[in-house]
Design an enzyme around this catalytic site. Structure first.
Site, PDB file in Angstrom:
ATOM      1  N   GLU A 260       0.843  -1.201   0.000  1.00  0.00           N
ATOM      2  CA  GLU A 260       0.000   0.000   0.000  1.00  0.00           C
ATOM      3  C   GLU A 260       0.873   1.244   0.000  1.00  0.00           C
ATOM      4  OE1 GLU A 260      -2.893  -0.304   3.170  1.00  0.00           O
ATOM      5  OE2 GLU A 260      -3.798  -2.065   2.267  1.00  0.00           O
ATOM      6  N   HIS A 278      -7.828   1.524   1.274  1.00  0.00           N
ATOM      7  CA  HIS A 278      -7.751   1.227   2.721  1.00  0.00           C
ATOM      8  C   HIS A 278      -8.479   2.301   3.556  1.00  0.00           C
ATOM      9  CE1 HIS A 278      -5.189  -1.010   5.933  1.00  0.00           C
ATOM     10  NE2 HIS A 278      -6.398  -0.715   6.379  1.00  0.00           N
ATOM     11  N   GLY A 280     -11.427   1.580   5.309  1.00  0.00           N
ATOM     12  CA  GLY A 280     -12.429   0.931   6.171  1.00  0.00           C
ATOM     13  C   GLY A 280     -12.759   1.735   7.417  1.00  0.00           C
TER      14      GLY A 280
END
Ligand SMILES: NC(=O)C1=CN([C@@H]2O[C@H](COP(=O)(O)OP(=O)(O)OC[C@H]3O[C@@H](n4cnc5c(N)ncnc54)[C@H](O)[C@@H]3O)[C@@H](O)[C@H]2O)C=CC1
Ligand SMILES: O=C(O)CCC(=O)C(=O)O
Length: 303
Positions: A260, A278, A280
């Site tokens: 990432e 990413h 969440g």
């Protein structure tokens, strides 16, 4: 005065509360090698996922003689060498409850995306196309959702999925538990055979790179949908792309990547993948709760 480094950002309200309580909070991101020097000046470091707290950094912190506490503002502590830090007398804490609802909502959102081509239609309509005929989807209602890992986030996903009319089955390391009713415990193999949608909600594996590779995908239903909002690499990215190309997997949704930011072009250009970077836990509510938990951890630690 105790000094706190908010290495990957922190809610302003949390910074204000800590400042009021007499702490100095420095909200700054440093990359290595600068971080190795900076960390010596702090009693606490608070990280999200960007900053990795690995053994060499912990060694530098120990040389400084000041760092007592590492806080992960979030759930997964795979970016911290927890055992090593604790061996060196540095405590590691996380904020396990704060983001469950946010991650669950994102997983459900991704499920709608891939069932109805929302992610693709958004892109092609912006390109001036009207691809109505390409976007015949399926309903979530009546489908079986298999959850791998049945902790805080999966339970939130299960509630929402059940309300949508899905049948929820789950597998985890601890086996069935009466508290988890009405959802049905199955083995991983059974889950592969029965689930129309499979969503992962477990930590990164310590002993192997991925949980789901070519072999595991072969055991799944033809046309299965895969969702990973847990950890990058739990699904082998190349095996996933192959299975999307062959049609074995109808579509996938991914919030977390092996690397990432991801540099896997095959993955991020794949039109059968609904993806997010990413995010969440990236909601106002989750970050506020994370901030509160961080403040409580620090106040309790230095009480
Ligand atoms: N996308 C994002 O921004 C976020 C991702 N996460 C990820 O979600 C994961 C799950 O979070 P929570 O539900 O809060 O954790 P939790 O600790 O409440 O639940 C984890 C579950 O995974 C199960 N599990 C562990 N190892 C397993 C294995 N090898 N096979 C099957 N099940 C296994 C456990 O038994 C437990 O049921 C975190 O570890 C983190 O990696 C968490 C927060 C935000
Ligand atoms: O800090 C973040 O945004 C990542 C959240 C996450 O993955 C976690 O809490 O485990």
């Amino acid at each position: 005065m105790k000094r706190i480094l908010a290495a990957d950002g922190m809610e302003q309200s949390a910074i204000a509360r800590l400042t009021q309580a007499g702490f100095e909070v420095v909200d700054a991101h440093y990359e290595l090698p600068e971080l190795s020097e900076k960390i010596k000046e702090f009693d606490v470091i608070v990280v999200r996922s960007a900053t990795k707290v690995r053994e060499p950094l912990i060694d530098e912190a120990v040389k400084g003689g000041r760092l007592k506490l590492i806080i992960r503002g979030g759930v997964g502590v795979d970016n911290i060498d927890v055992k090593y830090a604790e061996e060196k007398g540095i405590r590691v804490r996380n904020t396990p409850n704060a983001s469950s609802a946010s991650v669950a909502e994102l997983a459900i959102g991704h499920m709608f995306n891939i069932a109805r081509f929302i992610h693709s239609a958004n892109v092609t309509m912006r390109q001036g196309q009207w691809n109505k005929k390409h976007y015949n989807g399926i309903e979530l209602s009546g489908k079986t959702l298999g959850l791998i890992g049945f902790g805080r986030i999966a339970k939130e996903v299960a509630k929402r999925a059940a309300a949508l009319g899905m049948t929820v089955i789950y597998t985890n390391r601890s086996g069935p538990h009466p508290e988890n009713e009405p959802y049905t415990y199955v083995t991983l193999e059974e889950l592969f055979q029965k689930a129309d949608f499979i969503s992962l909600h477990m930590p990164k594996l310590a002993d192997r790179p991925h949980l789901i590779g070519k072999e595991e995908i072969e055991k799944m239903k033809d046309g299965v949908y895969l969702i990973n909002t847990a950890r990058g690499g739990l699904i082998d990215e190349e095996a996933l792309c192959d299975a999307l190309d062959s049609g074995k997997v109808s579509a996938a949704a991914i919030d977390v990547f092996k690397e990432e930011p991801t540099k896997n072009e095959r993955l991020y250009t794949h039109d059968k993948i609904s993806m997010t970077p990413h995010i969440g836990a990236s909601t106002d509510e989750a970050q506020e709760r994370i901030g509160e938990e961080i403040v409580n951890i620090i106040l309790e630690f230095f009480a």
